[in-house]
Design a protein around this motif. Sequence first.
Motif, PDB file in Angstrom:
ATOM      1  N   ARG A 136       0.866  -1.172   0.000  1.00  0.00           N
ATOM      2  CA  ARG A 136       0.000   0.000   0.000  1.00  0.00           C
ATOM      3  C   ARG A 136       0.908   1.228   0.000  1.00  0.00           C
ATOM      4  NH1 ARG A 136      -1.316   3.947   4.355  1.00  0.00           N
ATOM      5  NH2 ARG A 136       0.806   4.193   3.610  1.00  0.00           N
ATOM      6  N   TYR A 166       0.846   7.041  -5.017  1.00  0.00           N
ATOM      7  CA  TYR A 166       0.984   6.236  -6.226  1.00  0.00           C
ATOM      8  C   TYR A 166       1.418   7.117  -7.398  1.00  0.00           C
ATOM      9  CZ  TYR A 166      -1.432   2.619  -3.603  1.00  0.00           C
ATOM     10  OH  TYR A 166      -1.774   1.684  -2.654  1.00  0.00           O
ATOM     11  N   SER A 192      -4.184   8.653  -2.096  1.00  0.00           N
ATOM     12  CA  SER A 192      -5.229   7.925  -1.376  1.00  0.00           C
ATOM     13  C   SER A 192      -5.265   6.487  -1.857  1.00  0.00           C
ATOM     14  CB  SER A 192      -6.588   8.589  -1.579  1.00  0.00           C
ATOM     15  OG  SER A 192      -6.882   8.765  -2.951  1.00  0.00           O
ATOM     16  N   ASP A 193      -5.890   5.636  -1.059  1.00  0.00           N
ATOM     17  CA  ASP A 193      -5.960   4.221  -1.424  1.00  0.00           C
ATOM     18  C   ASP A 193      -6.710   4.015  -2.728  1.00  0.00           C
ATOM     19  OD1 ASP A 193      -4.572   3.621   0.866  1.00  0.00           O
ATOM     20  OD2 ASP A 193      -6.330   2.991   2.008  1.00  0.00           O
ATOM     21  N   ASN A 194      -7.824   4.761  -2.899  1.00  0.00           N
ATOM     22  CA  ASN A 194      -8.596   4.690  -4.134  1.00  0.00           C
ATOM     23  C   ASN A 194      -8.291   5.913  -4.983  1.00  0.00           C
ATOM     24  OD1 ASN A 194     -10.089   2.271  -3.433  1.00  0.00           O
ATOM     25  ND2 ASN A 194     -11.216   3.550  -1.986  1.00  0.00           N
ATOM     26  N   TYR A 214      -4.435   0.202 -12.386  1.00  0.00           N
ATOM     27  CA  TYR A 214      -5.659   0.197 -11.586  1.00  0.00           C
ATOM     28  C   TYR A 214      -6.716  -0.659 -12.273  1.00  0.00           C
ATOM     29  CZ  TYR A 214      -4.106   4.251  -8.790  1.00  0.00           C
ATOM     30  OH  TYR A 214      -3.437   5.109  -7.943  1.00  0.00           O
ATOM     31  N   ASN A 233       4.105   0.897   4.105  1.00  0.00           N
ATOM     32  CA  ASN A 233       2.784   0.275   3.995  1.00  0.00           C
ATOM     33  C   ASN A 233       1.778   0.875   4.985  1.00  0.00           C
ATOM     34  OD1 ASN A 233       1.390  -1.994   2.575  1.00  0.00           O
ATOM     35  ND2 ASN A 233       1.019  -2.670   4.666  1.00  0.00           N
ATOM     36  N   GLU A 234       2.283   1.441   6.100  1.00  0.00           N
ATOM     37  CA  GLU A 234       1.390   1.898   7.160  1.00  0.00           C
ATOM     38  C   GLU A 234       1.451   3.389   7.446  1.00  0.00           C
ATOM     39  OE1 GLU A 234       2.163  -0.402  10.675  1.00  0.00           O
ATOM     40  OE2 GLU A 234       1.622  -2.317   9.721  1.00  0.00           O
ATOM     41  N   ARG A 288       0.522  10.645   3.517  1.00  0.00           N
ATOM     42  CA  ARG A 288       0.257  10.195   2.151  1.00  0.00           C
ATOM     43  C   ARG A 288       0.938  11.133   1.165  1.00  0.00           C
ATOM     44  NH1 ARG A 288      -3.509   6.114   2.230  1.00  0.00           N
ATOM     45  NH2 ARG A 288      -2.406   5.608   0.286  1.00  0.00           N
TER      46      ARG A 288
END
Length: 825
Positions: free
Chosen positions: A31, A35, A50-52, A260, A784-785, A789
Amino acid sequence: MIKKLTVLMTAFVSLMMVGCGSAEHVANTLRAPAYPLITIDPYTSAWSTSDNLYDSQVKHWTGKDFQFMGVARVDGKLYRFMGQEEIPMQGIAPISYEKDWEGAYTFSEPRKGWQEKEFNDRAWKRGKASFGTPEQPNRNTAWDSHDIWVRRSIEFDPELLNGNKLFVKYSHDDTFQLYFNGKEIVSTPYEWNNDRWVEIPAALAATAKDGKVVLAAHCENRVGGALVDLGLYAQALDAQMMGQTAKQLSVDVQATRTIYNFACGEVDLQLTFTAPLLLEDPELVSRPVNYVSYDVKSNDGKAHSVELYFEAGPNWSRNTPDQESVATRYYTDKHLVVSNQCSTQKILGRKGDDVRIDWGQFYMAIADTDANSYTMGNPLAMRQDFVSTGKLLNKSLGAWISLATKLGEVSDQTKSGYIMVGYDDYYSIRYFNKDLYPYWNRKGDKTFNDMLDLASAEYEDLMKRCQKFDNKLMAEADKSGGKKYAELCALAYRQSIAAHKLVETPQGELAWLSKENFSNGSIGTVDVTYPSAPLFLYYNPEFAKGLLNHIFYYSESGKWTKPFAAHDVGTYPHANGQTYGGDMPVEECGNMLILTGAICQIEGKADYALKHWDVLTTWTDYLVEHGGDPANQLCTDDFAGHWARNANLAIKAIEGIAAYGDLAKMAGKKDIAQKYTAKAKEMAAAWKQLAEQGDHYRLTFNEGDTWSQKYNLVWDKILGYNVFDEDIAAKEISYYLTKQNEYGLPLDCRKGYTKSDWIIWSATMSPDKATFEKFIDPLHKFYNETTDRIPMSDWYNTDSKTHVGFRARSVVGGYWIKMLSDRMQ
């Protein structure tokens, strides 16, 4: 030695034959803190934080919004899969560069309750915003103390609360707390940001039903620039058209691609961002075009009508939102092209760290077919056209640009296509007062349309090459250091490369110039080059030379006259001479010598060193005199404060002298080789005695029971100098394993923070892969944690999920030190 060099060159040639790899795709399950999407250079660099992909606005690495939205229209229903729908803001009490404002302020800590709405601030001073140091935007009130407290009282028509959401826009430098009617809405660590937004929750906004708001802020300036500015805005609740999102199924970061997968109702969409940064080809690395590819098919076995929409805002081509922008559209015989740019073009007119480009043009392009459409203007008008018809009809006033494609009926047979995203900066670097074109246009005889045509013509081939390269990198890194190591390298690849700009110097040499992202904005910094270099040594030593050429020229031209290497050649993108305030003599001499030694070993000849022999000799003699027991010398490990007699710095000096001895041996200078190799061994023996501390070695020669990472020792192993006893590295590694925190090995005994690049360098001294992975696991866990961001920070806390400073820097290229070591053993 000759046999070893032959093996190295054979491995290098094999590696460059990317298409020959047969490795299978391995998904990256990390994660990522951010990105990579579009990665061209330090200016054209866009990330999802963000994750999405649809949960946040796409951002430049500095944190500024780079508006980039993607929407699928499936049977007339909308699914936003990328970015966020930016709705125009109405300024109630705008930030200072939009409209002057005056506030209350104090440099002395106020009494309790200073942030409350009803607090009496009449005893405070009054001043015009912004508050800060002279270099800050629209600075009107001087702030040169450590802390400042500011209050801005605002009155407005309470009817604005009906049908609108409230937002606060703010800029700050450094640590910052912001309050809305007494309630904290922002609290930052040690960082600086411009033009950030925070939405005011409805319950808190209700405290302004009387039409009164007090924005209160405290800012602490730890070092350097200082800034406070803030404003209040409203946004219409009913302006959103594209609120429905797709469902993100997966994201996979490979070296050159971010992939994605989404479900958009009854169709699946794969969206791939590709930056073909294949280092065997400088022309390709310099090409200022990335791809966004789409593959769409039905997920229910039925046919569905599908259109896609891509939209970009003006921030891609301006430094701050107050700059006026214009848009254009045109077509060629192959493409529909939309572009935006600043109305006022000052080529290379801006330099600094937290700065974005405001000259040149940003582009999006798509194939010129009947299924595709393009326009420019007001974003609400463009969106309304697409919502209603699935295509773009009319242009309007504004600097937003968009593309749309009609895929027609999509069933279980995949339909594919791509758009191209790019930037023409006209001139890239001011190099000792001469403005240089980007490398792709170094003769000034090409146009951006030429680049679009070439990128389009090579699309299919590049997609295959990038896939094979990505697969091979994951396989090689996994073999060398394990799956988690491979995942970190994949995430680091584009970040490191895109933190540079490639130009050809007037002397006909490559200059691969780094920018110190969020660490002062210097260009071509040697102690950034040093940790970055393993990536480029591993794939193409010509880029490694490009990291050094400007420093050699600076000394050899007589522009830099000191008997040691310069720290930098300016502030990006102006490479006119060192601007950093302090010299780092032992540090930079050691860096230059070690990297020159590595280049020549990889090439199997001393030609590059011989070209610069006189200055290398001067630097080596400086190290002989000053490096064995460094006195009051700055070094790159001074994060927790400056301590003289730094043991790790002395290792670098000794390895630099050993490198010079090895270069002399390669060049047939036998007497010189013997002299300097003997000196390096003598100094290494003295080092061992000075640094000895029982089960480990000291941070400094005179500071008792201290410790630090001795990452510079890794070159003794990689380059085969063997001037230090083997048991030193073994003892250090064993000791490091007792000092790790949850998220990794601290840099030294003074603080809990660390440098990720140096962890991997230190870990590379491990006796086996299993031990190496013990250092990688907590590092991987941090990325990862982490709650920060941002693109990878190399300076972070090992005892929390936060970074300290720096982001998006090239030094993550240092992660390749393990693979480089494996190849050169």
